[in-house]
Design an enzyme around this catalytic site. Structure first.
Site, PDB file in Angstrom:
ATOM      1  N   ASP A 106      32.797 -23.679  13.356  1.00 25.20           N
ATOM      2  CA  ASP A 106      33.696 -24.463  12.498  1.00 25.20           C
ATOM      3  C   ASP A 106      33.244 -24.493  11.042  1.00 25.20           C
ATOM      4  O   ASP A 106      33.505 -25.467  10.315  1.00 25.20           O
ATOM      5  CB  ASP A 106      33.824 -25.896  13.027  1.00 25.20           C
ATOM      6  CG  ASP A 106      34.573 -25.969  14.352  1.00 25.20           C
ATOM      7  OD1 ASP A 106      35.320 -25.014  14.661  1.00 25.20           O
ATOM      8  OD2 ASP A 106      34.390 -26.950  15.085  1.00 25.20           O
ATOM      9  N   LYS A 158      20.240 -13.153  15.736  1.00 22.37           N
ATOM     10  CA  LYS A 158      20.811 -14.043  16.744  1.00 22.37           C
ATOM     11  C   LYS A 158      21.252 -15.327  16.040  1.00 22.37           C
ATOM     12  O   LYS A 158      20.426 -16.158  15.652  1.00 22.37           O
ATOM     13  CB  LYS A 158      19.784 -14.389  17.828  1.00 22.37           C
ATOM     14  CG  LYS A 158      19.129 -13.155  18.516  1.00 22.37           C
ATOM     15  CD  LYS A 158      17.778 -12.905  17.987  1.00 22.37           C
ATOM     16  CE  LYS A 158      16.913 -11.931  18.762  1.00 22.37           C
ATOM     17  NZ  LYS A 158      17.463 -10.882  19.515  1.00 22.37           N
ATOM     18  N   HIS A 206      19.647  -7.016  15.328  1.00 25.27           N
ATOM     19  CA  HIS A 206      18.696  -7.826  16.074  1.00 25.27           C
ATOM     20  C   HIS A 206      18.847  -9.313  15.760  1.00 25.27           C
ATOM     21  O   HIS A 206      18.128 -10.144  16.306  1.00 25.27           O
ATOM     22  CB  HIS A 206      17.263  -7.371  15.772  1.00 25.27           C
ATOM     23  CG  HIS A 206      16.256  -7.774  16.806  1.00 25.27           C
ATOM     24  ND1 HIS A 206      15.404  -8.839  16.636  1.00 25.27           N
ATOM     25  CD2 HIS A 206      15.989  -7.264  18.034  1.00 25.27           C
ATOM     26  CE1 HIS A 206      14.638  -8.964  17.707  1.00 25.27           C
ATOM     27  NE2 HIS A 206      14.975  -8.027  18.575  1.00 25.27           N
ATOM     28  N   HIS A 249       9.803 -15.357  24.835  1.00 24.32           N
ATOM     29  CA  HIS A 249      10.536 -14.674  23.768  1.00 24.32           C
ATOM     30  C   HIS A 249      10.543 -15.468  22.470  1.00 24.32           C
ATOM     31  O   HIS A 249      11.164 -15.046  21.484  1.00 24.32           O
ATOM     32  CB  HIS A 249      11.975 -14.413  24.252  1.00 24.32           C
ATOM     33  CG  HIS A 249      12.692 -13.326  23.530  1.00 24.32           C
ATOM     34  ND1 HIS A 249      13.877 -13.525  22.878  1.00 24.32           N
ATOM     35  CD2 HIS A 249      12.392 -12.010  23.355  1.00 24.32           C
ATOM     36  CE1 HIS A 249      14.296 -12.393  22.332  1.00 24.32           C
ATOM     37  NE2 HIS A 249      13.408 -11.455  22.611  1.00 24.32           N
ATOM     38  N   LYS A 273       9.630 -17.084  18.864  1.00 25.64           N
ATOM     39  CA  LYS A 273       9.093 -16.452  17.655  1.00 25.64           C
ATOM     40  C   LYS A 273       8.971 -17.512  16.564  1.00 25.64           C
ATOM     41  O   LYS A 273       9.991 -18.083  16.143  1.00 25.64           O
ATOM     42  CB  LYS A 273       9.999 -15.318  17.193  1.00 25.64           C
ATOM     43  CG  LYS A 273      10.265 -14.244  18.255  1.00 25.64           C
ATOM     44  CD  LYS A 273      11.324 -13.277  17.783  1.00 25.64           C
ATOM     45  CE  LYS A 273      11.590 -12.184  18.801  1.00 25.64           C
ATOM     46  NZ  LYS A 273      12.328 -12.672  19.961  1.00 25.64           N
ATOM     47  N   ASP A 283       0.095 -25.158   8.426  1.00 27.07           N
ATOM     48  CA  ASP A 283      -0.328 -26.541   8.178  1.00 27.07           C
ATOM     49  C   ASP A 283       0.646 -27.571   8.749  1.00 27.07           C
ATOM     50  O   ASP A 283       0.744 -28.690   8.231  1.00 27.07           O
ATOM     51  CB  ASP A 283      -0.513 -26.792   6.675  1.00 27.07           C
ATOM     52  CG  ASP A 283      -1.786 -26.144   6.138  1.00 27.07           C
ATOM     53  OD1 ASP A 283      -2.687 -25.862   6.949  1.00 27.07           O
ATOM     54  OD2 ASP A 283      -1.881 -25.924   4.911  1.00 27.07           O
TER      55      ASP A 283
END
Length: 555
Positions: free
Chosen positions: A459, A454, A452, A211, A213, A218
């Site tokens: 704090d 995440k 979508h 999963h 991504k 470079d």
């Protein structure tokens, strides 16, 4: 008879619980949200027939995987030199810089900018790449980069490489581009559901997906976060679009991302496309051309086109202490269960960070299935009077109904702990503004939205952005990657991106007389609700039907 019922339940659960990964085709997505129509059933019936016709298949045993690694000296490239200059200009001892990317257009143009700026190498690692006009523009840029001598490595999870999306695999046959599929599924690629049904004999391995991504240019600058590659992630979907968040990274943490990429690229589970399919086989999966213009579907309204590129130097870069949280490839291996006890996962690391919260947690997770262990951690935090706010999808905005089933099981317990629950609406007012995504464009003003992103803000001082959901699938099944950044300014920026959704475009879920109640924000144009808001009766029936067959660990 008991054995047969148990076997049926297990098989049915496997099909149902792949739905967090298995999305309906875009043409049927809106229909799913309105209700389960004949088109959906025709699609499922066709997939079942495809699975029946698919014979037994296996993966090749002798595979040539030339070992390669990330660019050793990124400072010798223009990007590397620019990063060094920016760090010197900032006068900081921190060795990594970051810029948040919440805007859909900026998410696309940033990736294009990195592809166009690369001189030596480009490494792309994604769970899903969807074949559409938006990604074709990106593929053209990759071909141009390859033509000027840039070495391109593209590592893709194999789950979504079927049907139209199999055309992505043609990149493997371009000069200077190598494409490998991680944890591939044997069998045909005519239909995603067909692939699932034809691999039920190996459900444990099928459930474990890469999963991660990231796009690394470079070995100097990278972008990572929640987005896959496809029009719905860049604000170009006609029916629906995803609300997401990425982070651009520069410096030392990028070299750590590249090291992680190398581990996956050189892993035995990474199969070169050429060992699985030929160019002719991929071409055979192309949809037939429309012969008669009269029979062609009506043209869709034009949408805004994302800009080709952006000047990354104009973004607000923050240099800060950071840490990379990333799973090892062995988490997906066939003997993963034997090795899990010996390694902390990305979600484990995130939970350890969250346990240190003293005042507040802001959690954004589209698929939120806490499980008993996470629920206990939340209870410990609440006993210390830590404020916890969670933004997740409503049933109507969730593209994975099975994941919502898992979340719904814990809703009352979470509310009982005093946790604030917010569920994002699918219908948005005018152009969708949440997460800085005004760039979804006026042409997409009527599109539905699905969360979508995440991220976690702790704090007001620590931000974690990555590919992981707060669910047991991310914790136990999938490999994930995230970056933890300790800095108040960038944490405040992330919070500012989320707050408008909480204030304008999300229901707050409450308990009134022990009944769930969805309260609209003050001044909202939509009303309160006493049942899953905006969800059709058919969709609510389907989630009730699958609930008994959906174990938490598979959601």
């Amino acid at each position: 008879m008991v054995w047969r019922r148990t076997l049926f339940a297990k098989r049915f659960a496997t099909v149902v619980c792949t739905m967090p990964s298995l999305r309906l085709p875009p043409s049927l997505a809106a229909e799913r949200q309105r209700g389960v129509g004949a088109g959906v059933w025709r699609w499922l019936a066709g997939a079942l027939l495809c699975a029946v016709l698919t014979g037994c298949a296996s993966l090749p045993s002798a595979v040539d995987r030339p070992v390669s690694s990330a660019l050793a000296n990124p400072a010798e490239t223009r990007l590397g030199a620019a990063v060094a200059a920016r760090a010197q200009q900032a006068g900081t001892r921190n060795d990594s810089g970051f810029a948040l990317v919440g805007d859909a257009e900026l998410a696309f143009s940033s990736r294009m900018a990195l592809i166009q700026a690369a001189q030596k190498t480009l490494d792309l690692q994604y769970y899903a790449i969807f074949a559409d006009e938006t990604t074709e523009r990106m593929f053209d840029a990759l071909r141009d980069a390859a033509a000027r001598g840039v070495r391109i490595r593209l590592l893709l999870d194999d789950f979504n490489t079927s049907g139209k999306n199999a055309q992505v695999l043609r990149l493997a046959f371009e000069p200077n581009i190598a494409l490998r599929l991680f944890n591939p599924l044997p069998g045909g690629r005519g239909s995603m559901v067909g692939r699932v049904l034809s691999n039920l004999k190996d459900t444990a391995r099928m459930q474990r997906r890469m999963h991660n991504k990231m796009l690394v240019a470079d070995n100097a600058v990278a972008i990572t976060g929640g987005r896959n590659l496809g029009e719905t992630y860049f604000g170009q979907g006609q029916d629906s679009n995803f609300v997401d968040l990425d982070v651009l990274a520069a410096g030392r943490v990028v070299r750590e991302l590249s090291h992680s990429f190398d581990l996956y690229w050189n892993n035995p589970l990474a199969y070169p496309v050429e060992s699985l399919m030929t160019a002719k086989e991929i071409d055979a999966l192309k949809p037939p051309p429309v012969q008669d213009a009269v029979m062609a579907p009506a043209a869709l309204p034009a949408t805004g086109t994302p800009p080709e590129t952006t000047d990354l130097r104009l973004l607000t870069w923050t240099w800060a202490p950071s840490a990379l949280l990333v799973d090892k490839p062995s988490k997906i291996a066939g003997d993963a269960d034997a090795t899990e006890a010996a390694q902390d996962t990305t979600v484990d690391g995130l939970l350890q960070l969250m346990a240190q919260a003293r005042r507040s947690l802001l959690i954004v997770s589209p698929y939120f299935v806490p499980g008993e262990r996470m629920l206990k951690a939340f209870a410990d935090l609440r006993r210390r009077d830590v404020q916890i706010r969670v933004l997740t999808n409503s049933l109507a905005s969730n593209d994975a109904p099975a994941a919502h089933v898992g979340y719904a099981r814990y809703r009352r317990a979470l509310l009982g702990l005093g946790i604030e629950l917010y569920e994002m609406r699918a219908e948005q007012r005018g152009t969708f503004r949440s997460f800085g995504a005004s760039a979804l464009g006026s042409g997409n003003a009527g599109s539905r939205a699905s969360l979508h992103s995440k991220l976690v803000v702790m704090d007001d001082a620590l931000l974690v952005v990555g590919s992981m959901n707060l669910d047991l699938r991310s914790q136990l099944q999938n490999s994930e990657v995230a970056i933890a950044i300790r800095n108040r300014a960038i944490s405040a920026e992330a919070t500012r991106l989320v707050e408008p959704t909480l204030a304008r475009d999300a229901y707050r879920v409450e308990l009134r007389d022990q009944q769930l109640w969805w309260r609209a924000p003050p001044g909202a144009v939509f009303p309160d609700a006493s049942a899953e808001p905006d969800a059709s009766l058919g969709l609510r029936f389907i989630t009730t039907l699958i609930a008994p067959f959906a174990p938490d660990e598979m959601l």
